[in-house]
Write a protein that holds these residues in place. Structure first.
Motif, PDB file in Angstrom:
ATOM      1  N   THR A 138     -10.192   2.686  -0.964  1.00 50.43           N
ATOM      2  CA  THR A 138      -9.118   2.491  -1.937  1.00 50.43           C
ATOM      3  C   THR A 138      -7.772   2.957  -1.381  1.00 50.43           C
ATOM      4  N   ASP A 139      -6.701   2.527  -2.044  1.00 47.51           N
ATOM      5  CA  ASP A 139      -5.382   3.032  -1.666  1.00 47.51           C
ATOM      6  C   ASP A 139      -5.282   4.537  -1.852  1.00 47.51           C
TER       7      ASP A 139
ATOM      8  N   MET B 181       0.839  -1.198   0.000  1.00 48.35           N
ATOM      9  CA  MET B 181       0.000   0.000   0.000  1.00 48.35           C
ATOM     10  C   MET B 181       0.877   1.253   0.000  1.00 48.35           C
TER      11      MET B 181
ATOM     12  N   ASP C 113      -8.146  -4.829   3.501  1.00 47.21           N
ATOM     13  CA  ASP C 113      -8.065  -5.629   2.279  1.00 47.21           C
ATOM     14  C   ASP C 113      -9.275  -6.549   2.216  1.00 47.21           C
ATOM     15  N   GLY C 114     -10.324  -6.079   1.569  1.00 50.60           N
ATOM     16  CA  GLY C 114     -11.513  -6.899   1.405  1.00 50.60           C
ATOM     17  C   GLY C 114     -12.795  -6.122   1.592  1.00 50.60           C
TER      18      GLY C 114
ATOM     19  N   ALA D  54     -12.854  -8.377   4.527  1.00 46.81           N
ATOM     20  CA  ALA D  54     -11.733  -7.712   5.188  1.00 46.81           C
ATOM     21  C   ALA D  54     -11.553  -8.222   6.617  1.00 46.81           C
TER      22      ALA D  54
ATOM     23  N   ASP E 257      -8.207  -2.257  -4.934  1.00 44.71           N
ATOM     24  CA  ASP E 257      -6.757  -2.301  -5.150  1.00 44.71           C
ATOM     25  C   ASP E 257      -6.126  -3.601  -4.664  1.00 44.71           C
ATOM     26  N   SER E 258      -6.932  -4.498  -4.135  1.00 43.90           N
ATOM     27  CA  SER E 258      -6.387  -5.757  -3.645  1.00 43.90           C
ATOM     28  C   SER E 258      -5.868  -6.616  -4.795  1.00 43.90           C
TER      29      SER E 258
ATOM     30  N   TYR F 195     -12.618  -3.246  -1.690  1.00 45.43           N
ATOM     31  CA  TYR F 195     -11.228  -2.787  -1.818  1.00 45.43           C
ATOM     32  C   TYR F 195     -10.719  -3.158  -3.210  1.00 45.43           C
TER      33      TYR F 195
ATOM     34  N   ARG G 241      -6.013  -9.591  -4.782  1.00 44.81           N
ATOM     35  CA  ARG G 241      -6.866 -10.780  -4.727  1.00 44.81           C
ATOM     36  C   ARG G 241      -8.209 -10.579  -5.425  1.00 44.81           C
ATOM     37  N   THR G 242      -8.413  -9.439  -6.067  1.00 40.73           N
ATOM     38  CA  THR G 242      -9.710  -9.192  -6.688  1.00 40.73           C
ATOM     39  C   THR G 242      -9.540  -8.547  -8.048  1.00 40.73           C
TER      40      THR G 242
END
Length: 306
Positions: free
Chosen positions: A176-177, A1, A202-203, A232, A278-279, A276, A281-282
């Motif tokens: 978001t970041d 991040m 994150d999530g 998250a 910016d993860s 989120y 994982r998504t």
């Protein structure tokens, strides 16, 4: 991040005046099209739903008609749900998730619940991928006192004039970041305050109204969304964005008292969703799908309680 930094507009410790706000506004550039992304999508939906213009933003030289979608064959004997997206224009999946819900899911609720969907409350911010309106005011702190800015005022007055009794209100957001490296530094610079960086979860998570949190409703959204994307986890303090975790992916925060969109109605079941994007994982589509899953779960839960 991304690490937070000092914001380059203004003098540390001094709130912005007109000159600083004008400097900030001049730096905001259009990066995408509200007409192409939102209005065109609504035009395609026009044969299946009623598309209503409830207001207009006039930020010369730009003018933005504000639209909401309601179901055809409105039945005043049924409960009503309100879905709002794009209150913060930069939070993309709120806008596109609302549009996807209309296209793919809304008609399945015909005859069970009336729907009002306002997919992009802040089109100036949507085009500039910005949290604020042109006067550096946060729309999601403006849904009080009849509406402090036109983005809030137009929607609030239209909803009040309709006179619907709302059972559900889902307000679709993202964390978001850019909150960390752009919007929080800008807010602190604007207000002349010291920046205390937060941790971006994150999530997916939801923020229930602490004045009436309806915990079972919030848990139902998490249960549905975790089939689509990850939820998250709490930070080392057992919190998300500085608020204590109440259950998996659920925190309670003030809504009505701070002028958040999710708090301006008297809906029994209300929440603010947060994904989120910016993860690692998504994906953008998964974020849209998560918003849709949350909306459907909220409607299903509320209908089951009648």
């Amino acid at each position: 991040m991304t690490t937070a930094h000092f914001y380059p507009i203004g003098t540390p410790g001094q709130p912005w005046g007109d000159a600083e706000r004008a400097q900030w506004r001049a730096a905001q550039q259009r990066q995408r099209s509200y007409h192409d992304d939102v209005v065109a999508a609504l035009e395609r939906l026009g044969e299946r739903f009623e598309v209503v213009q409830y207001g207009q933003l006039d930020y010369a030289p730009d003018h933005y008609p504000l639209f909401a979608v309601v179901n055809q064959d409105w039945d005043a004997t049924l409960p009503t749900a309100l879905v709002t997206g794009g209150v913060h224009g930069y939070e993309t999946s709120g806008v596109h998730g609302a549009l996807q819900f209309l296209d793919e899911n809304a008609e399945a609720y015909a005859g069970r619940i009336n729907l009002i969907v306002a997919p992009c409350v802040s089109p100036w911010g949507y085009e500039r991928i910005q949290r604020w309106n042109p006067d550096a005011i946060d729309p999601n702190r403006s849904f009080r006192g009849g509406g402090l800015i036109e983005e809030a005022r137009a929607l609030m007055q239209w909803v009040v004039t309709r006179g619907d009794t709302l059972l559900v209100h889902l307000d679709l957001h993202e964390t978001t970041d850019s909150d960390l490296h752009e919007f929080d530094p800008a807010r602190c610079a604007r207000d002349g305050k010291v920046l205390v960086p937060d941790i971006i979860p994150d999530g997916f998570y939801v923020i229930g109204n602490s004045e009436d949190p309806q915990p079972a409703f919030q848990r139902a959204l998490i249960a549905a969304v975790e089939k689509v994307t990850h939820i998250a986890p709490a930070d080392a303090n057992g919190e998300l964005i500085g608020m204590p975790l109440q259950s998996k992916g659920v925190v309670w925060g003030e809504s009505r008292s701070i002028g958040a969109c999710a708090g301006f109605t008297d809906a029994r079941f209300a929440t603010t969703t947060e994904v989120y994007p910016d993860s690692p994982r998504t994906t953008p589509q998964e974020c849209n799908d998560a918003q849709v899953a949350a909306v459907c779960a909220g409607l299903d839960f509320a209908l089951a309680q009648r």
